[in-house]
Design a protein around this motif. Structure first.
Motif, PDB file in Angstrom:
ATOM      1  N   LEU A 143       0.838  -1.073   0.079  1.00 58.21           N
ATOM      2  CA  LEU A 143       0.156  -0.045  -0.043  1.00 58.21           C
ATOM      3  C   LEU A 143       0.987   1.268   0.147  1.00 58.21           C
ATOM      4  CD1 LEU A 143      -2.829   1.678   0.333  1.00 58.21           C
ATOM      5  CD2 LEU A 143      -2.570   1.095   2.989  1.00 58.21           C
ATOM      6  N   TYR A 144       0.782   2.155  -1.097  1.00 55.11           N
ATOM      7  CA  TYR A 144       1.352   3.341  -1.196  1.00 55.11           C
ATOM      8  C   TYR A 144       0.577   4.367  -0.535  1.00 55.11           C
ATOM      9  CZ  TYR A 144       5.224   1.481  -3.993  1.00 55.11           C
ATOM     10  OH  TYR A 144       6.413   0.909  -4.590  1.00 55.11           O
ATOM     11  N   LEU A 145       0.989   5.211   0.242  1.00 55.00           N
ATOM     12  CA  LEU A 145       0.168   6.334   0.641  1.00 55.00           C
ATOM     13  C   LEU A 145       1.032   7.731   0.437  1.00 55.00           C
ATOM     14  CD1 LEU A 145      -0.473   4.903   4.438  1.00 55.00           C
ATOM     15  CD2 LEU A 145      -2.186   5.254   2.352  1.00 55.00           C
ATOM     16  N   PHE A 146       0.477   8.387  -0.386  1.00 54.28           N
ATOM     17  CA  PHE A 146       0.907   9.633  -0.878  1.00 54.28           C
ATOM     18  C   PHE A 146       0.374  10.869  -0.310  1.00 54.28           C
ATOM     19  CE2 PHE A 146       1.603   6.606  -4.164  1.00 54.28           C
ATOM     20  CZ  PHE A 146       3.266   6.569  -4.621  1.00 54.28           C
ATOM     21  N   ASP A 147       1.274  11.826   0.427  1.00 62.44           N
ATOM     22  CA  ASP A 147       0.638  13.263   0.616  1.00 62.44           C
ATOM     23  C   ASP A 147       0.510  13.895  -0.650  1.00 62.44           C
ATOM     24  OD1 ASP A 147       0.265  15.713   1.881  1.00 62.44           O
ATOM     25  OD2 ASP A 147       2.226  16.117   1.363  1.00 62.44           O
ATOM     26  N   PHE A 148       0.057  14.887  -1.092  1.00 62.68           N
ATOM     27  CA  PHE A 148      -0.234  15.524  -2.055  1.00 62.68           C
ATOM     28  C   PHE A 148       0.741  16.755  -2.124  1.00 62.68           C
ATOM     29  CE2 PHE A 148      -2.916  17.941  -5.278  1.00 62.68           C
ATOM     30  CZ  PHE A 148      -2.550  17.340  -6.528  1.00 62.68           C
TER      31      PHE A 148
ATOM     32  N   SER B 228      -2.798   2.585  -4.181  1.00 60.95           N
ATOM     33  CA  SER B 228      -2.312   3.421  -4.082  1.00 60.95           C
ATOM     34  C   SER B 228      -3.416   4.700  -3.673  1.00 60.95           C
ATOM     35  CB  SER B 228      -1.550   4.117  -5.260  1.00 60.95           C
ATOM     36  OG  SER B 228      -0.299   3.063  -5.558  1.00 60.95           O
ATOM     37  N   TYR B 229      -2.807   5.408  -2.722  1.00 66.33           N
ATOM     38  CA  TYR B 229      -3.881   6.556  -2.030  1.00 66.33           C
ATOM     39  C   TYR B 229      -3.119   7.577  -2.022  1.00 66.33           C
ATOM     40  CZ  TYR B 229      -6.705   2.489  -0.115  1.00 66.33           C
ATOM     41  OH  TYR B 229      -7.574   1.590   0.014  1.00 66.33           O
ATOM     42  N   ILE B 230      -3.592   9.052  -2.456  1.00 67.44           N
ATOM     43  CA  ILE B 230      -3.330  10.193  -2.268  1.00 67.44           C
ATOM     44  C   ILE B 230      -4.209  10.578  -0.970  1.00 67.44           C
ATOM     45  CG2 ILE B 230      -3.836  12.561  -2.769  1.00 67.44           C
ATOM     46  CD1 ILE B 230      -3.287  12.142  -5.885  1.00 67.44           C
ATOM     47  N   VAL B 231      -3.394  10.828   0.159  1.00 70.09           N
ATOM     48  CA  VAL B 231      -4.078  11.413   1.326  1.00 70.09           C
ATOM     49  C   VAL B 231      -3.758  12.799   1.729  1.00 70.09           C
ATOM     50  CG1 VAL B 231      -4.202  10.727   3.923  1.00 70.09           C
ATOM     51  CG2 VAL B 231      -3.291   9.184   2.243  1.00 70.09           C
ATOM     52  N   SER B 232      -4.589  13.615   1.504  1.00 71.89           N
ATOM     53  CA  SER B 232      -4.486  15.151   1.563  1.00 71.89           C
ATOM     54  C   SER B 232      -5.281  16.017   2.410  1.00 71.89           C
ATOM     55  CB  SER B 232      -4.541  15.431  -0.180  1.00 71.89           C
ATOM     56  OG  SER B 232      -4.507  16.717  -0.100  1.00 71.89           O
ATOM     57  N   ALA B 233      -4.796  16.865   2.838  1.00 65.85           N
ATOM     58  CA  ALA B 233      -5.495  17.939   3.640  1.00 65.85           C
ATOM     59  C   ALA B 233      -6.316  18.818   2.743  1.00 65.85           C
ATOM     60  CB  ALA B 233      -4.659  18.914   4.563  1.00 65.85           C
ATOM     61  N   SER B 234      -6.049  18.963   1.377  1.00 63.19           N
ATOM     62  CA  SER B 234      -6.418  19.770   0.522  1.00 63.19           C
ATOM     63  C   SER B 234      -7.920  19.150   0.367  1.00 63.19           C
ATOM     64  CB  SER B 234      -5.765  19.677  -0.842  1.00 63.19           C
ATOM     65  OG  SER B 234      -4.967  20.674  -0.897  1.00 63.19           O
ATOM     66  N   LEU B 235      -8.892  20.078  -0.321  1.00 61.55           N
ATOM     67  CA  LEU B 235     -10.055  19.501  -0.554  1.00 61.55           C
ATOM     68  C   LEU B 235     -10.374  18.629  -1.895  1.00 61.55           C
ATOM     69  CD1 LEU B 235     -11.122  21.532   1.625  1.00 61.55           C
ATOM     70  CD2 LEU B 235     -12.888  22.052   0.160  1.00 61.55           C
ATOM     71  N   ASP B 236     -11.208  17.716  -1.739  1.00 61.65           N
ATOM     72  CA  ASP B 236     -11.454  16.723  -2.558  1.00 61.65           C
ATOM     73  C   ASP B 236     -11.742  17.514  -3.978  1.00 61.65           C
ATOM     74  OD1 ASP B 236     -13.995  17.966  -1.816  1.00 61.65           O
ATOM     75  OD2 ASP B 236     -15.018  15.704  -1.555  1.00 61.65           O
ATOM     76  N   ILE B 237     -12.476  18.734  -3.920  1.00 56.59           N
ATOM     77  CA  ILE B 237     -13.018  19.150  -5.319  1.00 56.59           C
ATOM     78  C   ILE B 237     -12.217  19.625  -6.211  1.00 56.59           C
ATOM     79  CG2 ILE B 237     -15.062  19.945  -4.627  1.00 56.59           C
ATOM     80  CD1 ILE B 237     -13.973  22.397  -3.527  1.00 56.59           C
ATOM     81  N   TRP B 238     -10.754  19.984  -5.615  1.00 52.86           N
ATOM     82  CA  TRP B 238      -9.926  20.250  -6.625  1.00 52.86           C
ATOM     83  C   TRP B 238      -8.623  19.268  -6.999  1.00 52.86           C
ATOM     84  CZ3 TRP B 238      -9.858  23.782  -2.440  1.00 52.86           C
ATOM     85  CH2 TRP B 238      -8.768  23.779  -1.654  1.00 52.86           C
ATOM     86  N   VAL B 239      -8.504  18.252  -6.033  1.00 55.12           N
ATOM     87  CA  VAL B 239      -7.412  17.123  -5.943  1.00 55.12           C
ATOM     88  C   VAL B 239      -8.197  15.836  -6.753  1.00 55.12           C
ATOM     89  CG1 VAL B 239      -5.961  15.724  -4.692  1.00 55.12           C
ATOM     90  CG2 VAL B 239      -6.598  17.806  -3.638  1.00 55.12           C
ATOM     91  N   LYS B 240      -9.401  15.703  -6.875  1.00 57.03           N
ATOM     92  CA  LYS B 240     -10.073  14.704  -7.456  1.00 57.03           C
ATOM     93  C   LYS B 240      -9.757  14.326  -8.800  1.00 57.03           C
ATOM     94  CE  LYS B 240     -14.530  12.531  -8.171  1.00 57.03           C
ATOM     95  NZ  LYS B 240     -16.030  12.890  -8.719  1.00 57.03           N
ATOM     96  N   PRO B 241      -9.465  15.543  -9.727  1.00 60.24           N
ATOM     97  CA  PRO B 241      -9.278  15.113 -10.995  1.00 60.24           C
ATOM     98  C   PRO B 241      -7.528  14.683 -11.312  1.00 60.24           C
ATOM     99  CG  PRO B 241     -10.345  17.267 -10.963  1.00 60.24           C
ATOM    100  CD  PRO B 241      -9.760  16.881  -9.514  1.00 60.24           C
TER     101      PRO B 241
ATOM    102  N   PHE C  64      -4.111   9.672 -11.988  1.00 58.02           N
ATOM    103  CA  PHE C  64      -2.909   8.747 -11.269  1.00 58.02           C
ATOM    104  C   PHE C  64      -3.788   7.498 -11.170  1.00 58.02           C
ATOM    105  CE2 PHE C  64      -0.709  12.612  -9.762  1.00 58.02           C
ATOM    106  CZ  PHE C  64      -0.100  12.931 -10.691  1.00 58.02           C
ATOM    107  N   ASN C  65      -4.953   7.367 -11.290  1.00 55.36           N
ATOM    108  CA  ASN C  65      -5.785   5.920 -10.904  1.00 55.36           C
ATOM    109  C   ASN C  65      -5.432   5.763  -9.536  1.00 55.36           C
ATOM    110  OD1 ASN C  65      -7.388   3.786 -11.426  1.00 55.36           O
ATOM    111  ND2 ASN C  65      -5.658   2.687 -12.107  1.00 55.36           N
ATOM    112  N   MET C  66      -5.670   6.657  -8.712  1.00 55.49           N
ATOM    113  CA  MET C  66      -5.539   6.264  -7.111  1.00 55.49           C
ATOM    114  C   MET C  66      -6.720   6.841  -6.483  1.00 55.49           C
ATOM    115  SD  MET C  66      -1.854   8.107  -6.297  1.00 55.49           S
ATOM    116  CE  MET C  66      -0.296   7.662  -7.244  1.00 55.49           C
ATOM    117  N   LYS C  67      -6.977   5.780  -5.315  1.00 54.92           N
ATOM    118  CA  LYS C  67      -8.061   6.583  -4.271  1.00 54.92           C
ATOM    119  C   LYS C  67      -7.627   7.992  -3.651  1.00 54.92           C
ATOM    120  CE  LYS C  67     -11.576   5.251  -1.788  1.00 54.92           C
ATOM    121  NZ  LYS C  67     -12.788   4.774  -2.398  1.00 54.92           N
ATOM    122  N   LEU C  68      -8.688   8.460  -3.618  1.00 57.95           N
ATOM    123  CA  LEU C  68      -8.600   9.852  -2.876  1.00 57.95           C
ATOM    124  C   LEU C  68      -9.139   9.958  -1.518  1.00 57.95           C
ATOM    125  CD1 LEU C  68      -7.450  13.019  -2.855  1.00 57.95           C
ATOM    126  CD2 LEU C  68      -9.473  13.472  -4.048  1.00 57.95           C
TER     127      LEU C  68
END
Length: 195
Positions: A4-9, A106-119, A124-128
């Motif tokens: 499992l990869y966990l990426f901050d954005f 692979s997941y992007i794990v971010s404090a940013s809002l889903d609305i602009w990170v989602k695209p 990247f074909n990652m779960k947000l």
């Protein structure tokens, strides 16, 4: 067993924080006015005299509150088209492009809002897993659903998402103190790995 990869954005995969970039992109005039109004709050943050989540919510709300989901998502898609791939660290893109997708999640794990990170997550074909914008009748309320996805909340969200799945190794990538809890949760952690 899968990895499992966990990426901050922001700052980890990207060169810059996307919150300010997106809000400025969304409405440059309103951004300029609200940024000046929020300068005293940003100053208090520097000295740890204000609640980061409250300041973040106030600033985002001052620009996006009352906007339709359709309009925000449309601008988010335009923001993606204008900023991909230039916003991203080349080392990060090379790494992502070489992930063995059959044997990893692979997941992007971010404090940013889903609305602009989602695209970007979709590209990247990652779960947000991120801070979620609250909509009522498809209008942004200015609030978040649940907590700001930072620090321990990142781990809470990861645990909720993976539930009882087992992984051979959990590997986390981050660049700030907001990622420390995620680093502790992972078997292996990398600080500013792509810098």
């Amino acid at each position: 067993m899968k990895k499992l990869y966990l990426f901050d954005f922001d700052g980890t995969l990207t060169y810059k924080d996307t919150m300010f970039l997106f809000l400025k992109f969304y409405d440059p005039a309103k951004f300029s006015v609200q940024f000046l109004k929020h300068v005293p709050l940003f100053a208090l943050l520097k000295f740890k005299l204000a609640d980061p989540e409250a300041v973040k919510k106030s600033f985002i709300s001052s620009i996006l509150k009352g906007q339709s989901r359709y309009q925000i998502e449309k601008k988010a898609q335009q923001f993606f088209e204008e900023n991909y791939p230039s916003l991203f660290r080349q080392n990060a893109l090379d790494f992502i492009n070489n992930i063995d997708r059959e044997n990893t999640e692979s997941y992007i794990v971010s404090a940013s809002l889903d609305i602009w990170v989602k695209p970007f997550a979709e590209k990247f074909n990652m779960k947000l897993l991120s801070t979620q914008a609250e909509f009522k009748d498809d209008i942004f309320t200015g609030n978040f659903v649940g907590n700001n996805c930072n620090k321990q909340e990142k781990v809470n969200r990861i645990k909720l998402e993976i539930a009882d799945k087992k992984f051979g190794k959990i590997i986390a990538f981050g660049d700030t103190s907001g990622d420390k809890a995620m680093f502790k949760f992972a078997n292996e952690s990398h600080y500013r790995f792509f810098h």
